[in-house]
Design an enzyme around this catalytic site. Structure first.
Site, PDB file in Angstrom:
ATOM      1  N   THR A  73      33.155  42.148  31.608  1.00 33.94           N
ATOM      2  CA  THR A  73      34.104  42.472  32.669  1.00 33.94           C
ATOM      3  C   THR A  73      34.697  43.836  32.366  1.00 33.94           C
ATOM      4  OG1 THR A  73      35.969  41.542  31.490  1.00 33.94           O
ATOM      5  CG2 THR A  73      34.778  40.060  32.961  1.00 33.94           C
ATOM      6  N   TRP A 111      57.329  39.162  47.395  1.00 31.95           N
ATOM      7  CA  TRP A 111      56.064  39.785  47.012  1.00 31.95           C
ATOM      8  C   TRP A 111      55.636  40.755  48.112  1.00 31.95           C
ATOM      9  CZ3 TRP A 111      52.213  35.646  44.704  1.00 31.95           C
ATOM     10  CH2 TRP A 111      52.646  35.319  43.413  1.00 31.95           C
ATOM     11  N   LYS A 134      56.677  43.087  43.000  1.00 34.15           N
ATOM     12  CA  LYS A 134      57.720  42.048  43.070  1.00 34.15           C
ATOM     13  C   LYS A 134      59.044  42.755  43.307  1.00 34.15           C
ATOM     14  CE  LYS A 134      54.552  39.746  40.230  1.00 34.15           C
ATOM     15  NZ  LYS A 134      53.657  40.565  39.424  1.00 34.15           N
ATOM     16  N   GLU A 176      32.934  37.306  36.994  1.00 37.38           N
ATOM     17  CA  GLU A 176      32.854  35.920  36.520  1.00 37.38           C
ATOM     18  C   GLU A 176      32.106  35.017  37.500  1.00 37.38           C
ATOM     19  OE1 GLU A 176      35.342  37.910  36.399  1.00 37.38           O
ATOM     20  OE2 GLU A 176      36.613  37.614  34.640  1.00 37.38           O
TER      21      GLU A 176
HETATM   22  P1  AMP Z   1      34.962  42.861  39.080  1.00 38.47           P
HETATM   23  O1  AMP Z   1      34.969  41.702  38.170  1.00 38.47           O
HETATM   24  O2  AMP Z   1      35.063  44.185  38.416  1.00 38.47           O
HETATM   25  O3  AMP Z   1      33.829  42.806  40.038  1.00 38.47           O
HETATM   26  O4  AMP Z   1      36.308  42.764  39.964  1.00 38.47           O
HETATM   27  C1  AMP Z   1      36.581  41.643  40.756  1.00 38.47           C
HETATM   28  C2  AMP Z   1      37.865  41.853  41.505  1.00 38.47           C
HETATM   29  O5  AMP Z   1      37.710  42.845  42.515  1.00 38.47           O
HETATM   30  C3  AMP Z   1      38.342  40.639  42.238  1.00 38.47           C
HETATM   31  O6  AMP Z   1      39.010  39.717  41.387  1.00 38.47           O
HETATM   32  C4  AMP Z   1      39.251  41.237  43.307  1.00 38.47           C
HETATM   33  O7  AMP Z   1      40.539  41.521  42.789  1.00 38.47           O
HETATM   34  C5  AMP Z   1      38.566  42.552  43.622  1.00 38.47           C
HETATM   35  N1  AMP Z   1      37.762  42.407  44.841  1.00 38.47           N
HETATM   36  C6  AMP Z   1      36.448  42.161  44.943  1.00 38.47           C
HETATM   37  N2  AMP Z   1      36.055  42.094  46.235  1.00 38.47           N
HETATM   38  C7  AMP Z   1      37.162  42.293  46.988  1.00 38.47           C
HETATM   39  C8  AMP Z   1      37.440  42.316  48.410  1.00 38.47           C
HETATM   40  N3  AMP Z   1      36.478  42.154  49.329  1.00 38.47           N
HETATM   41  N4  AMP Z   1      38.719  42.543  48.798  1.00 38.47           N
HETATM   42  C9  AMP Z   1      39.701  42.709  47.893  1.00 38.47           C
HETATM   43  N5  AMP Z   1      39.506  42.699  46.555  1.00 38.47           N
HETATM   44  C10 AMP Z   1      38.263  42.479  46.110  1.00 38.47           C
END
Ligand code: AMP
Length: 537
Positions: A178, A440, A435, A325
């Site tokens: 990640t 929020w 916050k 994940e």
């Molecule tokens: P990663 O593990 O780097 O792919 O990041 C995943 C995170 O990206 C998610 O937990 C979200 O916070 C954000 N994310 C992914 N797709 C979207 C989406 N369509 N809209 C808003 N946030 C997103």
């Protein structure tokens, strides 16, 4: 004992199906090389023979550092199909984190493209589990102390007759880390079974479920614009192979090369984070329009302003949501059949929402006590999910795994609202939401609304400490070229949405910072951690 064949869900069945269905279909690498599916199939077998010679066995971790290429596709198949584990290394990590991930994974063989040879050389004396390196190049072998083995030469010498074995579908196939904005990168891994089910469900979603991006033509051509190290390019290379589509791999992302490939290879289908879409839209000549390019946008919120600007350039978008994940597919801006006749504006709004689940996925939005939020687009909660392809655990990290899977649902750490149709909209990450005075405030909603201002090119909103309110939102804005939006203009723009009831007046930032550039993470997302450090004084 039954005679029945115990069919395991292995990636080799995806490879076999694609090549039998579309043997003459093409796989193109930049403007440099072209292959048929048959060629790739043979190269996958040669790669496995060669890796076996280098000592790769069941369970061996094999690291790959490359831009998007046919070579990477070959690794996607050959390495897991041997029973070994493909570690897709994030080449944009700092050398320190790169070393950490490769040591943590216990990589034994490393396939490295020439651009990354200096990076790997700089840490190679500490990579004590690595036994062999292979260098990948488009032309001549670079000078390096790592090895004299070159990928193309190695393939040429290797046997095309490798027999991929059957084994348990729950065998680890891929491993990645990640890009976490806090702490060390965490290892997430997927089995053959998970990848096969993800491929099948994704293929159904892309071709069978109604959406503005549905693949309906006979000549759909696929080109990834999400790095292949980022959750298997969202699994779309596997889906596109199963569907027998032409693949185009662009190598390193360069706006000119991308535009050229889209036009000359007639690319119709891609996926990327909003930053890459922004880069493409910003670099097109005045008046230029693509003949119709469908681009799935995920990894971060797709701002409506960007979706509209892209459409003017002939790029059609839809949002999809997932995370490292989760393999990653969770939801997309698909259209339910009874919503197909809504007007164009409403359709656009639905398609840029975070969406409804992919097949086989269960999504809930819950309060702290696990009760579901009201589907009123106001009540906020955390997104928790179940699907057959979510990672079972963080590699060698039982504590973080327990948090991830608390209560038998995978916790995404994302906050969302839900509408009465079941469409969710992510409003923030738990750690990014502002916050303010006990309320929020959604940074993503503010970014979306500010993106609609004609003088705003890019925007990020963060919470900054405030003595009275705890935190207040701060908007950081990159203007359109030659423009200089004033504080008053931006405030007035947002006040319209306050009047319409879209946001409360507390959500309107007290301050707008005008900047030239917004910092990005290793996968091209807005880096709010860095922004908070910059502006929280
Ligand atoms: P990663 O593990 O780097 O792919 O990041 C995943 C995170 O990206 C998610 O937990 C979200 O916070 C954000 N994310 C992914 N797709 C979207 C989406 N369509 N809209 C808003 N946030 C997103």
């Amino acid at each position: 004992m039954s005679e029945a064949y115990n069919y395991q869900l292995l990636l080799k069945h995806i490879l076999e199906y694609g090549v039998n269905y579309a043997p003459k279909q093409e796989v193109v690498y930049r403007d440099l090389r072209r292959f048929t599916y048959r060629d790739i199939y043979e190269r996958v077998h040669r790669l496995a023979s060669a890796l076996e010679e280098l000592g790769v066995k069941k369970g061996t971790k094999v690291a790959v550092l490359d831009w998007d290429s046919n070579r990477y596709l070959e690794c996607y198949f050959a390495i897991p199909m041997m029973g070994a584990v493909l570690h897709t290394v994030n080449v944009r990590l700092s050398p320190e984190d790169l070393l950490y991930t490769m040591q943590h994974a216990e990589d034994e063989v490393v396939l490295v493209y020439k651009d990354f040879v200096p990076l790997v050389e700089s840490i190679s004396d500490k990579l004590d589990t690595v036994k062999n390196y292979v260098v990948m190049t488009d032309d001549t072998m670079p000078e390096t102390k790592l090895t004299d083995i070159e990928y193309e030469e190695m393939l040429k010498k290797a046997s095309p007759n490798y027999e991929f074995p059957d084994f348990d579908e729950n065998t680890m196939a891929t491993l990645s880390y990640t890009t976490g904005t806090t702490g060390r990168p965490k290892g997430v891994w997927f089995t053959h079974r998970k990848l096969v089910l993800h491929t099948l469900a994704g293929s159904v979603a892309l071709t069978g479920i109604r959406s503005p991006l549905r693949l309906t033509g006979d000549n759909e051509v696929y080109m990834p614009l999400t790095p292949m190290f980022h959750v298997h390019a969202w699994g779309v290379p596997y889906m596109s192979w199963l569907l027998g589509l032409k693949h185009v791999y662009p190598g390193r992302y360069e706006p000119q090369m991308i535009a050229k490939l889209v036009l000359t290879e007639k690319v119709t289908y891609s996926h990327c984070v909003p930053t890459i879409l922004q880069m493409i839209v910003d670099n097109l000549p005045e008046g230029f329009k693509f003949p119709g390019w469908k681009v799935l946008i995920g990894g971060a919120k797709l701002p409506k302003g960007l979706a509209l600007r892209a459409r003017e350039k002939g790029i059609y978008t839809m949002a999809a949501y997932g995370m490292s994940e989760t393999c990653p597919a969770l939801t997309g801006g698909f259209l339910k059949p009874h919503l197909l006749n809504v007007d164009e504006e409403k359709k656009l709004d639905l398609s840029i929402k975070t969406g409804i689940p992919f097949p086989l996925v269960y999504v809930r939005v819950v309060h702290d006590d696990f009760t579901d939020v009201k589907p009123d687009e106001q009540d906020m909660g955390e997104v928790v999910v179940r699907a057959p392809w979510l990672t079972d655990s963080y590699l060698k990290d039982p504590e973080k795994t327990k948090e991830l899977w608390e209560g038998g649902w995978l916790h995404t750490g994302d906050i969302a609202v839900m509408d009465e149709e079941g469409y969710i909209t992510i409003v923030d990450r738990l750690k990014d939401v502002v916050k303010s005075g006990g309320e929020w405030i959604s940074t993503l909603t503010l970014e979306n609304l500010l993106s609609l201002h004609p003088k705003v090119r890019e925007v990020a909103v963060i919470g900054v400490p405030d003595e009275k309110w705890g935190e207040r939102p701060l908007a950081i804005i990159v203007p359109m070229p030659g423009e200089k939006p004033t504080q008053e203009e931006l405030r007035e723009h947002l006040m319209k949405f306050v009047e319409e009831g879209k946001i409360t007046k507390w959500a309107v930032p007290d301050r707008f910072e005008i900047v030239d550039e917004i910092p990005k993470t290793s996968v091209g997302k807005i880096d709010k951690k860095v922004l908070r450090q910059m502006y929280s004084r």
